[in-house]
Design a protein around this motif. Structure first.
Motif, PDB file in Angstrom:
ATOM      1  N   GLU A 194       3.778   9.793   3.260  1.00 34.63           N
ATOM      2  CA  GLU A 194       3.509   8.123   3.102  1.00 34.63           C
ATOM      3  C   GLU A 194       2.226   8.184   2.131  1.00 34.63           C
ATOM      4  OE1 GLU A 194       2.418   5.760   6.602  1.00 34.63           O
ATOM      5  OE2 GLU A 194       3.527   4.200   5.390  1.00 34.63           O
ATOM      6  N   TYR A 195       2.143   7.275   1.258  1.00 37.92           N
ATOM      7  CA  TYR A 195       0.723   7.129   1.027  1.00 37.92           C
ATOM      8  C   TYR A 195       0.302   5.612   1.505  1.00 37.92           C
ATOM      9  CZ  TYR A 195       0.071  10.373  -2.526  1.00 37.92           C
ATOM     10  OH  TYR A 195      -0.049  11.657  -3.612  1.00 37.92           O
ATOM     11  N   SER A 196      -0.947   5.442   1.895  1.00 40.86           N
ATOM     12  CA  SER A 196      -1.237   3.858   2.408  1.00 40.86           C
ATOM     13  C   SER A 196      -2.606   3.516   1.720  1.00 40.86           C
ATOM     14  CB  SER A 196      -1.505   4.013   3.795  1.00 40.86           C
ATOM     15  OG  SER A 196      -1.368   2.395   4.298  1.00 40.86           O
ATOM     16  N   HIS A 197      -2.380   2.723   0.535  1.00 39.88           N
ATOM     17  CA  HIS A 197      -3.388   2.496  -0.357  1.00 39.88           C
ATOM     18  C   HIS A 197      -4.350   1.204   0.103  1.00 39.88           C
ATOM     19  CE1 HIS A 197      -0.702   4.669  -3.424  1.00 39.88           C
ATOM     20  NE2 HIS A 197      -1.837   4.859  -3.908  1.00 39.88           N
ATOM     21  N   LYS A 198      -5.683   1.863  -0.190  1.00 42.72           N
ATOM     22  CA  LYS A 198      -6.757   0.674   0.343  1.00 42.72           C
ATOM     23  C   LYS A 198      -7.242   0.047  -0.958  1.00 42.72           C
ATOM     24  CE  LYS A 198      -5.451   2.189   4.350  1.00 42.72           C
ATOM     25  NZ  LYS A 198      -4.229   1.465   5.064  1.00 42.72           N
ATOM     26  N   TYR A 199      -7.416  -1.246  -1.020  1.00 47.97           N
ATOM     27  CA  TYR A 199      -7.837  -1.573  -2.285  1.00 47.97           C
ATOM     28  C   TYR A 199      -9.306  -2.357  -2.059  1.00 47.97           C
ATOM     29  CZ  TYR A 199      -3.106  -1.395  -3.044  1.00 47.97           C
ATOM     30  OH  TYR A 199      -1.554  -0.799  -3.154  1.00 47.97           O
ATOM     31  N   THR A 200      -9.978  -2.536  -3.242  1.00 50.23           N
ATOM     32  CA  THR A 200     -11.051  -3.464  -3.477  1.00 50.23           C
ATOM     33  C   THR A 200     -10.401  -4.922  -3.780  1.00 50.23           C
ATOM     34  OG1 THR A 200     -11.463  -2.896  -5.903  1.00 50.23           O
ATOM     35  CG2 THR A 200     -12.890  -1.510  -4.210  1.00 50.23           C
ATOM     36  N   LEU A 201     -11.146  -5.917  -3.627  1.00 50.47           N
ATOM     37  CA  LEU A 201     -10.745  -7.095  -4.097  1.00 50.47           C
ATOM     38  C   LEU A 201     -10.369  -7.214  -5.772  1.00 50.47           C
ATOM     39  CD1 LEU A 201     -12.591  -9.622  -1.786  1.00 50.47           C
ATOM     40  CD2 LEU A 201     -10.306  -8.974  -1.659  1.00 50.47           C
ATOM     41  N   ASP A 202     -11.308  -6.563  -6.309  1.00 53.17           N
ATOM     42  CA  ASP A 202     -11.128  -6.638  -7.974  1.00 53.17           C
ATOM     43  C   ASP A 202     -10.094  -5.586  -8.364  1.00 53.17           C
ATOM     44  OD1 ASP A 202     -13.449  -8.468  -8.123  1.00 53.17           O
ATOM     45  OD2 ASP A 202     -15.055  -6.749  -8.792  1.00 53.17           O
ATOM     46  N   GLY A 203      -9.976  -4.613  -7.509  1.00 53.15           N
ATOM     47  CA  GLY A 203      -8.957  -3.371  -7.951  1.00 53.15           C
ATOM     48  C   GLY A 203      -7.585  -4.198  -7.742  1.00 53.15           C
ATOM     49  N   GLY A 214       0.765  -1.291  -0.183  1.00 52.17           N
ATOM     50  CA  GLY A 214       0.101   0.081  -0.019  1.00 52.17           C
ATOM     51  C   GLY A 214       0.970   1.215  -0.026  1.00 52.17           C
ATOM     52  N   ASN A 215       2.172   1.103   0.375  1.00 50.68           N
ATOM     53  CA  ASN A 215       2.970   2.357   0.465  1.00 50.68           C
ATOM     54  C   ASN A 215       3.347   2.934  -1.247  1.00 50.68           C
ATOM     55  OD1 ASN A 215       5.221   2.193   3.078  1.00 50.68           O
ATOM     56  ND2 ASN A 215       3.109   2.864   2.857  1.00 50.68           N
ATOM     57  N   PHE A 216       3.136   2.099  -2.033  1.00 51.83           N
ATOM     58  CA  PHE A 216       3.614   2.218  -3.436  1.00 51.83           C
ATOM     59  C   PHE A 216       2.462   2.678  -4.272  1.00 51.83           C
ATOM     60  CE2 PHE A 216       6.312  -0.917  -1.642  1.00 51.83           C
ATOM     61  CZ  PHE A 216       7.716  -0.620  -1.949  1.00 51.83           C
ATOM     62  N   GLU A 217       2.709   3.514  -5.170  1.00 54.14           N
ATOM     63  CA  GLU A 217       1.680   4.300  -6.125  1.00 54.14           C
ATOM     64  C   GLU A 217       1.424   2.941  -7.125  1.00 54.14           C
ATOM     65  OE1 GLU A 217       1.354   8.561  -6.823  1.00 54.14           O
ATOM     66  OE2 GLU A 217       3.327   8.521  -5.735  1.00 54.14           O
ATOM     67  N   HIS A 218       0.442   3.226  -7.908  1.00 59.36           N
ATOM     68  CA  HIS A 218      -0.258   1.907  -8.804  1.00 59.36           C
ATOM     69  C   HIS A 218       1.026   1.348  -9.657  1.00 59.36           C
ATOM     70  CE1 HIS A 218      -1.931  -0.022 -12.238  1.00 59.36           C
ATOM     71  NE2 HIS A 218      -2.869  -0.307 -11.482  1.00 59.36           N
ATOM     72  N   GLN A 250      -9.679   8.107  -4.014  1.00 61.05           N
ATOM     73  CA  GLN A 250      -8.236   7.979  -4.372  1.00 61.05           C
ATOM     74  C   GLN A 250      -8.076   6.485  -3.785  1.00 61.05           C
ATOM     75  OE1 GLN A 250      -6.008  10.999  -3.180  1.00 61.05           O
ATOM     76  NE2 GLN A 250      -6.374  12.381  -4.999  1.00 61.05           N
ATOM     77  N   GLY A 251      -8.855   5.992  -2.980  1.00 59.77           N
ATOM     78  CA  GLY A 251      -8.637   4.674  -2.105  1.00 59.77           C
ATOM     79  C   GLY A 251      -7.356   4.824  -1.378  1.00 59.77           C
ATOM     80  N   ARG A 252      -6.878   5.936  -0.837  1.00 61.17           N
ATOM     81  CA  ARG A 252      -5.670   6.089  -0.257  1.00 61.17           C
ATOM     82  C   ARG A 252      -5.463   7.087   0.838  1.00 61.17           C
ATOM     83  NH1 ARG A 252      -1.980   8.100  -5.175  1.00 61.17           N
ATOM     84  NH2 ARG A 252      -2.537  10.208  -5.060  1.00 61.17           N
ATOM     85  N   VAL A 253      -4.805   6.941   2.024  1.00 61.31           N
ATOM     86  CA  VAL A 253      -4.592   7.608   3.051  1.00 61.31           C
ATOM     87  C   VAL A 253      -3.328   8.571   2.476  1.00 61.31           C
ATOM     88  CG1 VAL A 253      -3.650   7.916   5.487  1.00 61.31           C
ATOM     89  CG2 VAL A 253      -5.186   6.146   4.723  1.00 61.31           C
ATOM     90  N   ALA A 254      -3.351   9.856   2.608  1.00 59.62           N
ATOM     91  CA  ALA A 254      -1.990  10.588   2.673  1.00 59.62           C
ATOM     92  C   ALA A 254      -1.587  11.200   3.766  1.00 59.62           C
ATOM     93  CB  ALA A 254      -2.305  11.789   1.641  1.00 59.62           C
ATOM     94  N   VAL A 255      -0.350  10.567   4.011  1.00 58.96           N
ATOM     95  CA  VAL A 255      -0.039  11.289   5.645  1.00 58.96           C
ATOM     96  C   VAL A 255       1.030  12.228   5.344  1.00 58.96           C
ATOM     97  CG1 VAL A 255       1.548  10.279   7.672  1.00 58.96           C
ATOM     98  CG2 VAL A 255       0.078   8.577   6.556  1.00 58.96           C
ATOM     99  N   GLU A 256       0.865  13.455   6.115  1.00 56.38           N
ATOM    100  CA  GLU A 256       1.596  14.711   5.675  1.00 56.38           C
ATOM    101  C   GLU A 256       2.123  15.025   6.893  1.00 56.38           C
ATOM    102  OE1 GLU A 256      -0.887  16.357   2.256  1.00 56.38           O
ATOM    103  OE2 GLU A 256      -1.825  16.194   3.914  1.00 56.38           O
ATOM    104  N   LEU A 257       3.215  16.011   6.840  1.00 54.82           N
ATOM    105  CA  LEU A 257       3.525  16.840   7.910  1.00 54.82           C
ATOM    106  C   LEU A 257       3.191  18.256   7.429  1.00 54.82           C
ATOM    107  CD1 LEU A 257       6.907  15.366   8.853  1.00 54.82           C
ATOM    108  CD2 LEU A 257       5.050  15.435  10.344  1.00 54.82           C
ATOM    109  N   VAL A 258       2.472  18.956   8.215  1.00 53.81           N
ATOM    110  CA  VAL A 258       1.981  20.257   7.826  1.00 53.81           C
ATOM    111  C   VAL A 258       2.747  21.355   8.612  1.00 53.81           C
ATOM    112  CG1 VAL A 258      -0.027  21.799   7.716  1.00 53.81           C
ATOM    113  CG2 VAL A 258      -0.186  19.308   7.799  1.00 53.81           C
ATOM    114  N   SER A 259       3.561  22.399   7.879  1.00 57.00           N
ATOM    115  CA  SER A 259       4.222  23.335   8.375  1.00 57.00           C
ATOM    116  C   SER A 259       3.295  24.569   9.088  1.00 57.00           C
ATOM    117  CB  SER A 259       4.988  23.997   7.358  1.00 57.00           C
ATOM    118  OG  SER A 259       5.672  25.249   7.887  1.00 57.00           O
TER     119      SER A 259
END
Ligand code: AVJ
Length: 307
Positions: free
Chosen positions: A267-276, A152-156, A234-243
């Motif tokens: 970090e991205y943490s992707h969440k999927y559907t089974l089909d996806g 899930g850390n990796f983009e498509h 987008q099916g993903r969490v964006a983890v950020e540090l905000v200034s």
């Protein structure tokens, strides 16, 4: 080191500033991640373990006897131990990690707990194909193991590339056993990445402390704040540090300027559907052999075979 610094600077001078999630995992960060896995809100590790516990016999029988188990990552997690305990007459266990230090530590633990299992660690960046060691006995099949929804850390496109490396390492007749987090009620996901005890916030901010120590930079961690947002579209969490204010940080020869509210994507943490996920696996030459999930369908463990 020089390469790492230039890669860091490259990420931090893009329009969207980014730092690779690999910088989470210094000693403090690894300990904090361990804490995360025990948080009430962080369902991933607990659910994956439950699925494994419930279906371990079926998993072991799909892997079959005299397999070679190739773990992408240094291993020694509870999940790995459960597999090693249940696999029939394993030919060899091959943990693959970029960190020799992590590998040697985990090799020692595995050898202590499973003295009868041959452990042949490989130091490699598993984003690129690598040479497997000669096993002491000829394995019947190679099974790649990639738990934790680390995919899930990796983009498509990068995820497909990584699955292709796994496909190659699995070889003819081989398979991939992989943990995959699933799309669900956004409030459940948001809570998992914004825990009430603030451990994930410390984990995220520790990245700057780590970089300050390793590269002599001067990020002021008291003026950055943790943010994690799940985007269902987008099916993903964006983890950020905000200034939290307009500020500068010095990294090597580079002065980095931050506007108030500007973010570093950590970090991205992707969440999927089974089909996806099946579609993505198919692009790498895998077909889904078996999917195990928990009753709520929050997480899946999947056995993919070469098609
Ligand atoms: C280790 C990548 C699976 O995405 O859930 C946990 C890392 N980041 N909390 C995840 C993480 C914030 C974790 N992975």
């Amino acid at each position: 080191m020089a390469d790492e610094l230039s890669a860091l600077i490259a990420g931090l001078t893009q329009a969207q500033k980014t730092i690779s999630p690999k910088y989470f995992y210094d000693e403090t960060g690894s300990a904090l991640f361990d804490e995360i896995t025990k948080l009430p809100e962080y369902y991933l590790t607990r659910t994956e373990l439950d699925i494994m516990r419930t279906h371990i016999d079926e998993m072991a029988s799909l892997v079959g006897p005299q397999a070679s188990l190739i773990e992408f990552g240094s291993g020694s997690s509870l999940k790995t131990r459960m597999l090693l305990e249940h696999l029939d007459d394993l030919a060899v266990y091959v943990p693959v990690d970029i960190s020799e230090e992590h590998l040697l530590a985990s090799q020692r633990r595995i050898r202590d707990a499973f003295p009868h299992i041959d452990v042949l660690p490989v130091v490699a960046d598993f984003m690129h194909p690598f040479q497997l060691p000669d096993p002491p006995t000829m394995p019947i099949r190679n099974v790649v193991y990639f738990p934790g929804s680390t995919i899930g850390n990796f983009e498509h496109d990068d995820a497909v590339d990584l699955l292709r490396v796994m496909h190659e390492e699995a070889g003819a007749g081989g398979a991939l056993l992989i943990g995959v987090d699933l799309q669900k009620d956004p409030s459940v996901i948001n809570a998992a990445y914004n825990d009430s005890a603030g451990v994930t916030a410390r984990f995220n901010l520790n990245m700057l402390t780590h970089i300050n120590r390793e590269f002599g930079s001067d990020f002021d961690t008291s003026f950055f704040e943790h943010r994690a947002t799940y985007r269902p579209d987008q099916g993903r969490v964006a983890v950020e540090l905000v200034s939290m204010k307009r500020q500068d940080a010095q990294l090597g020869a580079e002065t980095l300027s931050f506007a108030k509210g500007e973010t570093i994507l950590t970090e991205y943490s992707h969440k999927y559907t089974l089909d996806g996920f099946a579609d993505m696996a198919a692009m790498a030459g895998f077909k889904v052999g078996h999917v195990w999930t928990d009753a709520r369908q929050w997480f899946s463990v999947q056995y993919l075979v070469r098609s």
